[in-house]
Design a protein around this motif. Structure first.
Motif, PDB file in Angstrom:
ATOM      1  N   THR A 251      43.940  38.163  31.180  1.00  0.00           N
ATOM      2  CA  THR A 251      42.831  39.093  31.384  1.00  0.00           C
ATOM      3  C   THR A 251      42.099  39.348  30.069  1.00  0.00           C
ATOM      4  OG1 THR A 251      42.281  41.163  32.430  1.00  0.00           O
ATOM      5  CG2 THR A 251      44.188  41.186  30.985  1.00  0.00           C
ATOM      6  N   ASP A 252      40.891  39.910  30.165  1.00  0.00           N
ATOM      7  CA  ASP A 252      40.107  40.208  28.967  1.00  0.00           C
ATOM      8  C   ASP A 252      40.468  41.620  28.490  1.00  0.00           C
ATOM      9  OD1 ASP A 252      37.637  39.356  27.300  1.00  0.00           O
ATOM     10  OD2 ASP A 252      37.198  41.410  27.904  1.00  0.00           O
ATOM     11  N   PHE A 253      40.592  41.782  27.160  1.00  0.00           N
ATOM     12  CA  PHE A 253      41.069  43.087  26.678  1.00  0.00           C
ATOM     13  C   PHE A 253      40.010  44.185  26.825  1.00  0.00           C
ATOM     14  CE2 PHE A 253      38.675  42.047  22.972  1.00  0.00           C
ATOM     15  CZ  PHE A 253      38.497  43.212  22.245  1.00  0.00           C
TER      16      PHE A 253
ATOM     17  N   GLY B  92      38.677  43.739  31.353  1.00  0.00           N
ATOM     18  CA  GLY B  92      39.675  43.582  32.401  1.00  0.00           C
ATOM     19  C   GLY B  92      39.405  42.312  33.174  1.00  0.00           C
ATOM     20  N   ASP B  93      39.776  42.313  34.471  1.00  0.00           N
ATOM     21  CA  ASP B  93      39.634  41.080  35.239  1.00  0.00           C
ATOM     22  C   ASP B  93      38.236  40.858  35.776  1.00  0.00           C
ATOM     23  OD1 ASP B  93      42.245  39.886  35.124  1.00  0.00           O
ATOM     24  OD2 ASP B  93      42.932  41.705  36.128  1.00  0.00           O
ATOM     25  N   SER B  94      37.331  41.806  35.566  1.00  0.00           N
ATOM     26  CA  SER B  94      35.952  41.578  36.016  1.00  0.00           C
ATOM     27  C   SER B  94      35.318  40.408  35.268  1.00  0.00           C
ATOM     28  CB  SER B  94      35.102  42.841  35.817  1.00  0.00           C
ATOM     29  OG  SER B  94      34.880  43.071  34.444  1.00  0.00           O
ATOM     30  N   TYR B  95      35.852  40.099  34.080  1.00  0.00           N
ATOM     31  CA  TYR B  95      35.284  38.994  33.302  1.00  0.00           C
ATOM     32  C   TYR B  95      35.406  37.666  34.049  1.00  0.00           C
ATOM     33  CZ  TYR B  95      39.152  36.012  31.897  1.00  0.00           C
ATOM     34  OH  TYR B  95      40.150  35.083  31.922  1.00  0.00           O
ATOM     35  N   ARG B  96      36.318  37.571  35.017  1.00  0.00           N
ATOM     36  CA  ARG B  96      36.526  36.280  35.706  1.00  0.00           C
ATOM     37  C   ARG B  96      35.286  35.819  36.471  1.00  0.00           C
ATOM     38  NH1 ARG B  96      42.099  35.130  35.214  1.00  0.00           N
ATOM     39  NH2 ARG B  96      43.220  37.033  34.733  1.00  0.00           N
ATOM     40  N   ILE B  97      34.363  36.719  36.686  1.00  0.00           N
ATOM     41  CA  ILE B  97      33.089  36.350  37.320  1.00  0.00           C
ATOM     42  C   ILE B  97      32.367  35.306  36.463  1.00  0.00           C
ATOM     43  CG2 ILE B  97      30.829  37.272  38.031  1.00  0.00           C
ATOM     44  CD1 ILE B  97      32.272  39.863  38.765  1.00  0.00           C
ATOM     45  N   ILE B  98      32.681  35.298  35.158  1.00  0.00           N
ATOM     46  CA  ILE B  98      32.047  34.331  34.244  1.00  0.00           C
ATOM     47  C   ILE B  98      32.219  32.894  34.747  1.00  0.00           C
ATOM     48  CG2 ILE B  98      33.966  33.770  32.655  1.00  0.00           C
ATOM     49  CD1 ILE B  98      32.049  34.200  30.346  1.00  0.00           C
TER      50      ILE B  98
ATOM     51  N   ALA C 207      40.322  29.888  24.006  1.00  0.00           N
ATOM     52  CA  ALA C 207      40.250  28.468  24.375  1.00  0.00           C
ATOM     53  C   ALA C 207      40.468  28.247  25.872  1.00  0.00           C
ATOM     54  CB  ALA C 207      41.260  27.677  23.569  1.00  0.00           C
ATOM     55  N   MET C 208      41.411  29.005  26.463  1.00  0.00           N
ATOM     56  CA  MET C 208      41.727  28.752  27.873  1.00  0.00           C
ATOM     57  C   MET C 208      40.570  29.182  28.778  1.00  0.00           C
ATOM     58  SD  MET C 208      45.036  29.892  30.004  1.00  0.00           S
ATOM     59  CE  MET C 208      46.169  29.638  28.650  1.00  0.00           C
ATOM     60  N   MET C 209      39.955  30.325  28.431  1.00  0.00           N
ATOM     61  CA  MET C 209      38.796  30.793  29.209  1.00  0.00           C
ATOM     62  C   MET C 209      37.642  29.799  29.073  1.00  0.00           C
ATOM     63  SD  MET C 209      38.811  34.768  28.076  1.00  0.00           S
ATOM     64  CE  MET C 209      40.257  35.811  28.232  1.00  0.00           C
ATOM     65  N   LEU C 210      37.473  29.309  27.849  1.00  0.00           N
ATOM     66  CA  LEU C 210      36.391  28.346  27.605  1.00  0.00           C
ATOM     67  C   LEU C 210      36.626  27.064  28.398  1.00  0.00           C
ATOM     68  CD1 LEU C 210      33.824  27.816  25.889  1.00  0.00           C
ATOM     69  CD2 LEU C 210      35.302  26.660  24.260  1.00  0.00           C
ATOM     70  N   THR C 211      37.880  26.593  28.411  1.00  0.00           N
ATOM     71  CA  THR C 211      38.211  25.375  29.164  1.00  0.00           C
ATOM     72  C   THR C 211      37.837  25.535  30.634  1.00  0.00           C
ATOM     73  OG1 THR C 211      40.074  25.091  27.679  1.00  0.00           O
ATOM     74  CG2 THR C 211      40.066  23.726  29.653  1.00  0.00           C
TER      75      THR C 211
ATOM     76  N   MET D 104      51.474  30.804  34.979  1.00  0.00           N
ATOM     77  CA  MET D 104      50.887  31.728  35.963  1.00  0.00           C
ATOM     78  C   MET D 104      50.793  33.132  35.387  1.00  0.00           C
ATOM     79  SD  MET D 104      49.808  31.860  39.211  1.00  0.00           S
ATOM     80  CE  MET D 104      50.563  30.517  40.127  1.00  0.00           C
ATOM     81  N   TYR D 105      49.620  33.720  35.500  1.00  0.00           N
ATOM     82  CA  TYR D 105      49.386  35.023  34.879  1.00  0.00           C
ATOM     83  C   TYR D 105      49.847  36.175  35.772  1.00  0.00           C
ATOM     84  CZ  TYR D 105      46.849  39.088  33.211  1.00  0.00           C
ATOM     85  OH  TYR D 105      46.523  40.336  32.791  1.00  0.00           O
ATOM     86  N   TRP D 106      49.706  36.011  37.099  1.00  0.00           N
ATOM     87  CA  TRP D 106      49.927  37.132  38.014  1.00  0.00           C
ATOM     88  C   TRP D 106      51.378  37.286  38.421  1.00  0.00           C
ATOM     89  CZ3 TRP D 106      45.535  39.789  38.179  1.00  0.00           C
ATOM     90  CH2 TRP D 106      44.354  39.086  37.895  1.00  0.00           C
ATOM     91  N   GLY D 107      51.800  38.564  38.673  1.00  0.00           N
ATOM     92  CA  GLY D 107      53.176  38.830  39.099  1.00  0.00           C
ATOM     93  C   GLY D 107      53.324  38.729  40.607  1.00  0.00           C
TER      94      GLY D 107
END
Lengths: 253, 52
Positions: A49-51, A54-60, A202-206, B1-4
């Protein structure tokens, strides 16, 4: 025009291009499926997750690829329109015509996913910020070129008019791209650029680059498929099998 | 895997509505585009059956 031992100009004829496009579509579709599957796996399941967001960044992982494709497809559409106007090649106009709906779809998706990201991070679905406004104008440009084309019955006139419209509108693409630098926008600056190191893990960029590559390959497959439909629809001859009157023949021409 | 767990994955840290709307609408649009092209092609081929 010889390059790599092939006579490429041969493929400027729709009849020659049609089977070539048909044989390329499955490859692009397969690569797109693979890249998007792996991109989604890394982006949704593996990446942390983004510090800050949070997980809203996954929309990217859908927002940035869609936004890049919306601008990139417009430029390619303009290149085909320019080639068509310069060389009077009807296949070029057909390609330009085939790109517009996919470009419009990605522009819509960029705006929609942007709203989905804006609400939790900015507190608003929409702001009249330079980036958002110029991207909305791009959506109107795509809609405009499609409407202009369908509003003119004569195909050659429709080709030329929409070609000029597309070429004039290309000035908006650098405005969208540089808007975050030229104006003080709520929209964040570029995370990835040619000159600086990416401002992402790096992982998000990939994952983001895989999704972008996948969307790109998807666009090629879909545009080629639509170009084939356009060729079939535009190159059809008046049917000889049914009895036709003179006005009918004149209209078919 | 990131999620629990699966529910954690679906909740997306409280942003589930925004994240899943984005991904689902994107998938629906792309799927719809492919389907629409499939049908457009079938119609165009039917129209040109004698010529192909």
């Amino acid at each position: 025009m010889n390059f790599m031992g092939l006579n490429w100009s041969k493929y400027s004829a729709p009849q020659a291009f049609y089977p070539l496009a048909g044989s390329m579509i499955p490859w692009f579709a397969a690569v797109a499926t693979l890249a998007i599957t792996v991109g989604l796996y890394i982006g949704l399941l593996v990446a942390p997750t983004d510090f800050q967001q949070g997980d809203s960044y996954r929309i990217i992982f859908v927002h940035v690829p869609a936004a890049w494709m919306s601008m990139f497809l417009y430029v390619i559409m303009a290149v085909w329109a320019g080639l068509g106007l310069g060389l009077k090649a009807r296949l070029s106009f057909m390609m330009s015509q085939a790109i517009a709906p996919t470009g419009a779809m990605f522009t819509f998706l960029a705006l929609l996913t942007g709203a989905m990201w804006g609400k939790p991070t900015w507190g608003s679905w929409w702001v009249w910020d330079a980036r958002l406004t110029s991207e909305l104008i791009l959506l109107f440009q795509y809609a405009g070129v499609m409407l202009l084309r369908t509003s003119i019955d004569d195909l050659r006139r429709a080709d030329r008019a929409s070609g000029v419209f597309v070429l004039v509108g290309v000035v908006n693409v650098p405005i969208i791209y540089f808007s975050v630098r030229w104006w003080n926008t709520l929209h964040q600056g570029a995370s990835v650029s040619m000159t600086a190191a990416p401002k992402m893990a790096a992982m998000m960029l990939t994952a983001m680059l895989l999704m972008t590559f996948g969307f790109w390959m998807y666009s090629i497959a879909v545009v080629l498929a639509r170009a084939r439909c356009v060729i079939l629809e535009r190159e059809q001859l008046p049917s000889w099998s049914k009895p036709s009157s003179m006005p009918e023949v004149a209209e078919a021409r | 895997m990131y999620w629990g767990s699966l529910s954690e994955f679906l909740a997306m840290g409280g942003y589930g509505l925004y994240v899943w709307t984005s991904f689902v609408v994107t998938a629906l649009c792309m799927g719809w585009e492919v389907l629409a092209l499939w049908r457009r092609r079938a119609a165009a081929v039917a129209e040109n059956r004698g010529l192909l």
